[in-house]
Design a protein around this motif. Structure first.
Motif, short mmCIF file in Angstrom:
data_model
loop_
_atom_site.label_atom_id
_atom_site.label_comp_id
_atom_site.label_asym_id
_atom_site.label_seq_id
_atom_site.Cartn_x
_atom_site.Cartn_y
_atom_site.Cartn_z
N PHE A 27 6.52 2.45 5.88
CA PHE A 27 6.20 1.04 5.74
C PHE A 27 4.90 0.70 6.46
CE2 PHE A 27 10.62 1.25 4.67
CZ PHE A 27 10.58 0.66 3.43
N TYR A 28 4.61 1.40 7.53
CA TYR A 28 3.33 1.22 8.20
C TYR A 28 2.20 1.64 7.25
CZ TYR A 28 -0.58 1.89 11.36
OH TYR A 28 -1.81 1.83 11.92
N ILE A 29 2.38 2.78 6.58
CA ILE A 29 1.38 3.27 5.64
C ILE A 29 1.22 2.28 4.49
CG2 ILE A 29 0.87 5.10 3.96
CD1 ILE A 29 2.24 7.05 5.99
N ALA A 30 2.33 1.77 3.97
CA ALA A 30 2.28 0.80 2.86
C ALA A 30 1.50 -0.44 3.28
CB ALA A 30 3.69 0.42 2.43
N LYS A 31 1.78 -0.93 4.47
CA LYS A 31 1.10 -2.12 4.97
C LYS A 31 -0.40 -1.86 5.10
CE LYS A 31 2.47 -3.36 9.00
NZ LYS A 31 3.04 -3.93 10.22
N VAL A 54 -2.11 -1.67 1.59
CA VAL A 54 -2.32 -2.98 0.99
C VAL A 54 -3.44 -3.74 1.70
CG1 VAL A 54 -1.23 -5.23 0.58
CG2 VAL A 54 -0.01 -3.14 0.02
N ARG A 55 -3.63 -3.50 2.98
CA ARG A 55 -4.72 -4.13 3.73
C ARG A 55 -6.07 -3.46 3.49
NH1 ARG A 55 -1.82 -4.61 9.63
NH2 ARG A 55 -0.69 -6.53 9.25
N ASP A 56 -6.10 -2.45 2.61
CA ASP A 56 -7.32 -1.68 2.32
C ASP A 56 -7.79 -0.85 3.50
OD1 ASP A 56 -7.54 -2.48 -0.34
OD2 ASP A 56 -8.67 -4.28 0.19
N ASN A 57 -6.89 -0.49 4.40
CA ASN A 57 -7.24 0.36 5.53
C ASN A 57 -6.99 1.84 5.23
OD1 ASN A 57 -8.03 -1.83 7.06
ND2 ASN A 57 -5.98 -2.11 7.93
N ILE A 58 -6.35 2.12 4.10
CA ILE A 58 -6.08 3.50 3.68
C ILE A 58 -6.55 3.62 2.24
CG2 ILE A 58 -4.31 5.22 3.16
CD1 ILE A 58 -2.66 4.10 5.45
N ASP A 104 4.83 -9.42 6.68
CA ASP A 104 5.21 -10.78 6.32
C ASP A 104 4.00 -11.68 6.06
OD1 ASP A 104 4.37 -10.97 8.91
OD2 ASP A 104 6.20 -11.89 9.67
N SER A 105 2.83 -11.10 5.93
CA SER A 105 1.65 -11.92 5.69
C SER A 105 1.58 -12.36 4.23
CB SER A 105 0.37 -11.13 6.04
OG SER A 105 0.15 -10.12 5.07
N LYS A 106 0.89 -13.48 4.02
CA LYS A 106 0.70 -14.00 2.67
C LYS A 106 -0.10 -12.99 1.84
CE LYS A 106 -1.15 -17.99 0.21
NZ LYS A 106 -1.82 -19.27 0.34
N ARG A 107 -1.11 -12.39 2.44
CA ARG A 107 -1.93 -11.40 1.74
C ARG A 107 -1.08 -10.22 1.27
NH1 ARG A 107 -6.89 -8.93 0.99
NH2 ARG A 107 -7.01 -6.74 1.53
N TYR A 108 -0.22 -9.72 2.13
CA TYR A 108 0.63 -8.59 1.73
C TYR A 108 1.52 -8.98 0.56
CZ TYR A 108 4.17 -5.06 1.48
OH TYR A 108 5.02 -4.10 1.00
N ARG A 109 2.17 -10.13 0.65
CA ARG A 109 3.07 -10.55 -0.43
C ARG A 109 2.33 -10.68 -1.75
NH1 ARG A 109 5.09 -13.65 3.77
NH2 ARG A 109 3.97 -15.50 3.06
N MET A 110 1.13 -11.23 -1.72
CA MET A 110 0.35 -11.39 -2.94
C MET A 110 -0.09 -10.03 -3.49
SD MET A 110 -3.21 -13.42 -3.54
CE MET A 110 -4.19 -12.15 -2.77
N LEU A 111 -0.64 -9.19 -2.64
CA LEU A 111 -1.12 -7.90 -3.10
C LEU A 111 0.02 -6.95 -3.46
CD1 LEU A 111 -4.17 -7.39 -0.71
CD2 LEU A 111 -4.18 -8.08 -3.12
#
Length: 179
Positions: free
Chosen positions: A126-130, A133-137, A91-98
């Motif tokens: 959904f954990y993987i997707a998140k 998008v956060r550039d952790n994967i 639900d973060s703004k960054r996730y929604r934008m990216l």
């Protein structure tokens, strides 16, 4: 493809598949979800936390003349973009934008399809997707991570034509014990 046998798991003994019903927040949006796997349908039949028995309904789908989108042929990035269209992994703004940019780049227009076929997403996806998008994967290992678990293949009946070609088999109802 011809005719294929599909199963629908439900807590309801009577199920009426109706065009334009269903939840928009499911993997492929509004539609009627089925699977070729009777075991996955049994899981769906008893996935409610109320500890009651469920039912598996068997259907025949005549695929002749249907436009079927198979995400296994489109690839994992297109599939992930479709999930992002319908579900919020964060639900973060960054996730929604990216996520919007990801959908624009990898998404597939699905409106012209009668049936969507693809992997079923569970919480780990959904954990993987998140994390992606956060550039952790990294993209190089994304597909490998998503293919580790066998989440099962599901079909989503989307169009009025597809609903007209889907018929429940007589005397095929199976009870699924919650235990």
């Amino acid at each position: 493809m011809g005719k294929i046998t599909l199963y629908h798991g439900s807590p309801d003994k009577i199920v009426v598949s109706t065009y334009s019903k269903g939840e928009e927040k499911h993997d492929y949006g509004r539609g009627f979800y089925l699977t070729e796997s009777i075991d996955l349908a049994k899981e769906w039949a008893v996935c409610r936390p109320n500890e009651s028995n469920g039912f598996v309904h068997r259907y025949e789908l005549d695929t002749e003349g249907l436009e079927i989108l198979d995400f296994q042929e489109k690839g994992v990035l297109a599939w992930l973009a479709e999930l992002m269209k319908h579900r919020d992994a964060a639900d973060s703004k960054r996730y929604r934008m990216l996520a919007g940019k990801f959908i624009a780049k990898y998404g597939v227009a699905t409106d012209e399809y009668d049936v969507i076929k693809g992997w079923r997403a569970n919480a780990s996806y959904f954990y993987i997707a998140k994390e992606f998008v956060r550039d952790n994967i990294d993209m190089d290992i994304l597909e490998e991570l998503l293919s580790l678990g066998d989440s099962g293949i599901q079909y989503c009946i989307k169009s009025e034509l597809a609903y007209s070609k889907l018929h429940e088999a007589a005397d095929s109802l199976q009870t699924v014990e919650y235990t």
